[in-house]
Design a protein around this motif. Structure first.
Motif, PDB file in Angstrom:
ATOM      1  N   LYS A   2      16.904   8.621 -12.809  1.00 27.31           N
ATOM      2  CA  LYS A   2      16.413   7.264 -12.603  1.00 27.31           C
ATOM      3  C   LYS A   2      16.468   6.455 -13.894  1.00 27.31           C
ATOM      4  O   LYS A   2      16.721   5.250 -13.878  1.00 27.31           O
ATOM      5  CB  LYS A   2      14.966   7.304 -12.098  1.00 27.31           C
ATOM      6  N   LEU A   3      16.192   7.125 -15.013  1.00 31.20           N
ATOM      7  CA  LEU A   3      16.154   6.424 -16.298  1.00 31.20           C
ATOM      8  C   LEU A   3      17.517   5.861 -16.696  1.00 31.20           C
ATOM      9  O   LEU A   3      17.627   4.661 -16.978  1.00 31.20           O
ATOM     10  CB  LEU A   3      15.594   7.349 -17.376  1.00 31.20           C
ATOM     11  N   PRO A   4      18.601   6.681 -16.739  1.00 26.32           N
ATOM     12  CA  PRO A   4      19.899   6.096 -17.125  1.00 26.32           C
ATOM     13  C   PRO A   4      20.411   5.063 -16.135  1.00 26.32           C
ATOM     14  O   PRO A   4      21.108   4.124 -16.535  1.00 26.32           O
ATOM     15  CB  PRO A   4      20.830   7.318 -17.197  1.00 26.32           C
ATOM     16  N   ILE A   5      20.076   5.200 -14.836  1.00 24.57           N
ATOM     17  CA  ILE A   5      20.492   4.180 -13.870  1.00 24.57           C
ATOM     18  C   ILE A   5      19.827   2.851 -14.195  1.00 24.57           C
ATOM     19  O   ILE A   5      20.466   1.790 -14.204  1.00 24.57           O
ATOM     20  CB  ILE A   5      20.152   4.624 -12.431  1.00 24.57           C
ATOM     21  N   ALA A   6      18.505   2.895 -14.465  1.00 17.13           N
ATOM     22  CA  ALA A   6      17.787   1.666 -14.810  1.00 17.13           C
ATOM     23  C   ALA A   6      18.308   1.074 -16.116  1.00 17.13           C
ATOM     24  O   ALA A   6      18.503  -0.139 -16.237  1.00 17.13           O
ATOM     25  CB  ALA A   6      16.288   1.956 -14.907  1.00 17.13           C
ATOM     26  N   VAL A   7      18.549   1.925 -17.101  1.00 25.21           N
ATOM     27  CA  VAL A   7      19.041   1.445 -18.395  1.00 25.21           C
ATOM     28  C   VAL A   7      20.438   0.848 -18.253  1.00 25.21           C
ATOM     29  O   VAL A   7      20.781  -0.131 -18.933  1.00 25.21           O
ATOM     30  CB  VAL A   7      19.025   2.591 -19.424  1.00 25.21           C
ATOM     31  N   SER A   8      21.255   1.407 -17.363  1.00 21.76           N
ATOM     32  CA  SER A   8      22.606   0.865 -17.161  1.00 21.76           C
ATOM     33  C   SER A   8      22.549  -0.583 -16.692  1.00 21.76           C
ATOM     34  O   SER A   8      23.429  -1.389 -17.018  1.00 21.76           O
ATOM     35  CB  SER A   8      23.377   1.718 -16.150  1.00 21.76           C
ATOM     36  N   GLY A   9      21.506  -0.928 -15.918  1.00 20.66           N
ATOM     37  CA  GLY A   9      21.348  -2.314 -15.495  1.00 20.66           C
ATOM     38  C   GLY A   9      21.050  -3.238 -16.658  1.00 20.66           C
ATOM     39  O   GLY A   9      21.509  -4.396 -16.695  1.00 20.66           O
ATOM     40  N   LEU A  10      20.272  -2.727 -17.614  1.00 17.56           N
ATOM     41  CA  LEU A  10      19.981  -3.526 -18.804  1.00 17.56           C
ATOM     42  C   LEU A  10      21.224  -3.717 -19.668  1.00 17.56           C
ATOM     43  O   LEU A  10      21.405  -4.759 -20.299  1.00 17.56           O
ATOM     44  CB  LEU A  10      18.879  -2.851 -19.638  1.00 17.56           C
ATOM     45  N   PHE A  15       8.583  -6.292 -22.396  1.00 13.62           N
ATOM     46  CA  PHE A  15       7.621  -5.192 -22.435  1.00 13.62           C
ATOM     47  C   PHE A  15       7.299  -4.707 -21.028  1.00 13.62           C
ATOM     48  O   PHE A  15       7.198  -3.501 -20.776  1.00 13.62           O
ATOM     49  CB  PHE A  15       6.345  -5.658 -23.144  1.00 13.62           C
ATOM     50  N   GLY A  16       7.168  -5.648 -20.092  1.00 17.26           N
ATOM     51  CA  GLY A  16       6.856  -5.274 -18.713  1.00 17.26           C
ATOM     52  C   GLY A  16       7.970  -4.485 -18.054  1.00 17.26           C
ATOM     53  O   GLY A  16       7.720  -3.491 -17.371  1.00 17.26           O
ATOM     54  N   SER A  17       9.230  -4.915 -18.256  1.00 16.65           N
ATOM     55  CA  SER A  17      10.352  -4.214 -17.617  1.00 16.65           C
ATOM     56  C   SER A  17      10.518  -2.807 -18.175  1.00 16.65           C
ATOM     57  O   SER A  17      10.768  -1.856 -17.430  1.00 16.65           O
ATOM     58  CB  SER A  17      11.639  -5.015 -17.793  1.00 16.65           C
ATOM     59  N   VAL A  18      10.358  -2.668 -19.506  1.00 18.23           N
ATOM     60  CA  VAL A  18      10.473  -1.339 -20.115  1.00 18.23           C
ATOM     61  C   VAL A  18       9.327  -0.440 -19.651  1.00 18.23           C
ATOM     62  O   VAL A  18       9.534   0.750 -19.357  1.00 18.23           O
ATOM     63  CB  VAL A  18      10.488  -1.458 -21.659  1.00 18.23           C
ATOM     64  N   THR A  19       8.119  -0.988 -19.562  1.00 15.29           N
ATOM     65  CA  THR A  19       6.968  -0.212 -19.074  1.00 15.29           C
ATOM     66  C   THR A  19       7.183   0.239 -17.632  1.00 15.29           C
ATOM     67  O   THR A  19       6.877   1.381 -17.274  1.00 15.29           O
ATOM     68  CB  THR A  19       5.679  -1.045 -19.174  1.00 15.29           C
ATOM     69  N   ALA A  20       7.712  -0.659 -16.795  1.00  8.90           N
ATOM     70  CA  ALA A  20       7.962  -0.314 -15.396  1.00  8.90           C
ATOM     71  C   ALA A  20       8.999   0.799 -15.278  1.00  8.90           C
ATOM     72  O   ALA A  20       8.841   1.720 -14.461  1.00  8.90           O
ATOM     73  CB  ALA A  20       8.427  -1.556 -14.637  1.00  8.90           C
ATOM     74  N   ILE A  21      10.051   0.718 -16.085  1.00 15.01           N
ATOM     75  CA  ILE A  21      11.073   1.775 -16.065  1.00 15.01           C
ATOM     76  C   ILE A  21      10.462   3.104 -16.490  1.00 15.01           C
ATOM     77  O   ILE A  21      10.719   4.153 -15.866  1.00 15.01           O
ATOM     78  CB  ILE A  21      12.244   1.396 -16.994  1.00 15.01           C
ATOM     79  N   PHE A  22       9.627   3.078 -17.533  1.00  9.90           N
ATOM     80  CA  PHE A  22       8.994   4.314 -18.007  1.00  9.90           C
ATOM     81  C   PHE A  22       8.066   4.897 -16.938  1.00  9.90           C
ATOM     82  O   PHE A  22       8.087   6.114 -16.683  1.00  9.90           O
ATOM     83  CB  PHE A  22       8.212   4.029 -19.293  1.00  9.90           C
ATOM     84  N   LEU A  23       7.263   4.049 -16.293  1.00 11.60           N
ATOM     85  CA  LEU A  23       6.357   4.531 -15.241  1.00 11.60           C
ATOM     86  C   LEU A  23       7.145   5.091 -14.051  1.00 11.60           C
ATOM     87  O   LEU A  23       6.768   6.115 -13.466  1.00 11.60           O
ATOM     88  CB  LEU A  23       5.444   3.402 -14.780  1.00 11.60           C
ATOM     89  N   GLY A  24       8.242   4.421 -13.688  1.00  9.57           N
ATOM     90  CA  GLY A  24       9.070   4.935 -12.600  1.00  9.57           C
ATOM     91  C   GLY A  24       9.697   6.269 -12.942  1.00  9.57           C
ATOM     92  O   GLY A  24       9.793   7.162 -12.088  1.00  9.57           O
ATOM     93  N   PHE A  25      10.104   6.414 -14.201  1.00  9.91           N
ATOM     94  CA  PHE A  25      10.674   7.678 -14.673  1.00  9.91           C
ATOM     95  C   PHE A  25       9.635   8.803 -14.616  1.00  9.91           C
ATOM     96  O   PHE A  25       9.902   9.897 -14.114  1.00  9.91           O
ATOM     97  CB  PHE A  25      11.177   7.476 -16.101  1.00  9.91           C
ATOM     98  N   VAL A  26       8.427   8.518 -15.096  1.00  6.67           N
ATOM     99  CA  VAL A  26       7.355   9.527 -15.073  1.00  6.67           C
ATOM    100  C   VAL A  26       6.962   9.873 -13.649  1.00  6.67           C
ATOM    101  O   VAL A  26       6.729  11.049 -13.321  1.00  6.67           O
ATOM    102  CB  VAL A  26       6.134   9.010 -15.869  1.00  6.67           C
ATOM    103  N   SER A  27       6.896   8.871 -12.775  1.00  4.65           N
ATOM    104  CA  SER A  27       6.527   9.146 -11.384  1.00  4.65           C
ATOM    105  C   SER A  27       7.545  10.066 -10.715  1.00  4.65           C
ATOM    106  O   SER A  27       7.178  10.948  -9.926  1.00  4.65           O
ATOM    107  CB  SER A  27       6.413   7.834 -10.603  1.00  4.65           C
ATOM    108  N   GLY A  28       8.834   9.880 -11.034  1.00  8.14           N
ATOM    109  CA  GLY A  28       9.857  10.777 -10.493  1.00  8.14           C
ATOM    110  C   GLY A  28       9.700  12.196 -10.988  1.00  8.14           C
ATOM    111  O   GLY A  28       9.850  13.156 -10.230  1.00  8.14           O
ATOM    112  N   LEU A  29       9.377  12.346 -12.273  1.00  7.91           N
ATOM    113  CA  LEU A  29       9.148  13.681 -12.825  1.00  7.91           C
ATOM    114  C   LEU A  29       7.943  14.356 -12.174  1.00  7.91           C
ATOM    115  O   LEU A  29       7.992  15.542 -11.826  1.00  7.91           O
ATOM    116  CB  LEU A  29       8.927  13.584 -14.338  1.00  7.91           C
TER     117      LEU A  29
END
Length: 387
Positions: free
Chosen positions: A321-329, A338-352
């Motif tokens: 999920k993390l590299p897919i989200a980063v590829s969009g950036l 800050f909000g978008s990076v935080t959301a990506i991090f939370l989504g990554f942790v939730s998947g783990l």
């Protein structure tokens, strides 16, 4: 020993001599055996866990990026046509693989099975169309984060219809998924208000986001209905992975073509807007690649599970999920806040956390002793047989 005997039979042209080895043939030296047993480069690659994981990640990332590229044009409005091209390319590729012997276990087409599978294909049309529309209006990171909400709906659908269960750790992962989606929406709306990203005009940017969230909500419902419906029907169809892909794509082609002819503008002016001269060839290549990528993802998923394990595969899916989200950036200039990076991090942790919860749940089920209570899988088989 049996393998060596089979090799001798093949070299001698069959079993004309009763399968007995010629006594005058000398015994192969250990050095010769080592040469024969030395695996080639392709064989090493096929049994490499790292290669399978990397291939799966690259396939899924490239599929998302290419889909976003095709539908991200400001004048794009031919989604049914795009999805028809995807399905046609995928179907033709599967048939070509079968004819050349690459796919040996693909069952012949069965019209009775096709009729029973057709409702599932309609749900697939809804899923891929609404997904394409959501990706058209939302950034790749936000789309990836909101896709996690589908996991929650499917999980509770399995509780209702298949006797599944939700553990406390799974519930924690669901909470993190919802939180990441809320943070992503807040970051997107804040960026739109500040005139960053989609459009400098605040009202246009907000209306675009609202359309994207609406399509994303519909996509979550369609995806959940497709997955749960497919699980219900597939038990009675005895489909393999490529059978499912073949019927899905073949049956959706006429539906998508008819919908495209009825609901999409096929005037020369609209075609020129959707396929500008400077990007027309790139768009067509992207369409063809997306159809082939669907097969590639399916193969890489099976490859990853075969070489590693289903546990590793689930963890890779969460990490991916993390590299897919980063590829969009990186590729689509999505606003980095800050909000978008935080959301990506939370989504990554939730998947783990979700992958870890599934691993623990499977381990507990494997250690539990059999009882007289009917298991979830048994209930699922019973329900499928009775429906």
């Amino acid at each position: 020993m049996s393998n060596k005997k089979n090799e001798d039979i093949e070299m001698r042209g069959g079993d004309d001599f009763g399968g007995e080895k010629d006594p005058f043939l000398g015994r192969a030296s250990p050095a010769t055996l080592r040469v024969r047993q030395e695996p080639g480069l392709l064989d090493k690659l096929d049994h490499s866990p790292g290669a399978s994981i990397l291939a799966y990640c690259l396939a899924s990332i490239s599929m998302t990026v290419v889909n976003k590229y095709v539908v991200s044009g400001s004048e794009w409005n031919l989604n049914f046509f795009y999805l028809a091209i995807q399905s046609a390319v995928c179907t033709l590729a599967i048939m070509a693989f079968k004819q050349t012997g690459i796919l040996k276990n693909l069952a012949p087409f069965d019209s009775t099975k096709a009729k029973r599978w057709f409702p599932i294909s309609l749900l697939l049309v809804g899923m891929i169309y609404t997904g394409a529309k959501a990706l058209q209006f939302l950034s790749v990171p936000v789309y990836t984060i909101f896709k996690n909400l589908t996991i929650i709906v499917i999980a509770y659908g399995e509780v209702l219809w298949f006797g599944g269960s939700v553990t406390p750790i799974t519930l924690l992962s669901f909470g993190l998924m919802v939180l990441s989606s809320v943070v992503a929406a807040w970051a997107d709306i804040q960026a739109a208000i500040d005139g960053v990203g989609i459009s400098p005009d605040k009202q246009d940017a907000l209306s675009t986001l609202n359309a994207g969230y609406a399509w994303m909500g519909i996509n979550v419902i369609c995806t959940s209905a497709y997955v749960l419906g497919m699980r219900k029907v597939i038990k009675k169809m005895n489909f393999k992975d490529y059978d499912t892909m073949f019927y899905n794509n073949l049956l959706t082609i006429p539906v998508l073509v008819v919908f495209s002819l009825l609901f999409e503008d096929w005037s020369s002016e609209n075609l020129a807007r959707n396929f500008p001269e400077e990007t027309k060839n790139k768009l067509m290549i992207g369409m063809v690649y997306s159809g082939l990528a669907a097969i590639f993802i399916s193969y890489c998923s099976s490859w990853c599970i075969r070489i590693t394990s289903s546990t590793t595969y689930s963890m890779v899916g969460a990490l991916n999920k993390l590299p897919i989200a980063v590829s969009g950036l990186i590729f689509f200039d999505a606003p980095v806040t800050f909000g978008s990076v935080t959301a990506i991090f939370l989504g990554f942790v939730s998947g783990l956390v979700f992958a870890w919860a599934k691993v623990r749940q499977k381990a507990q089920e494997a250690l539990s002793l059999p009882t007289t209570n009917m298991s979830a899988s048994a209930k699922s088989n019973r329900d499928a047989a009775n429906s």
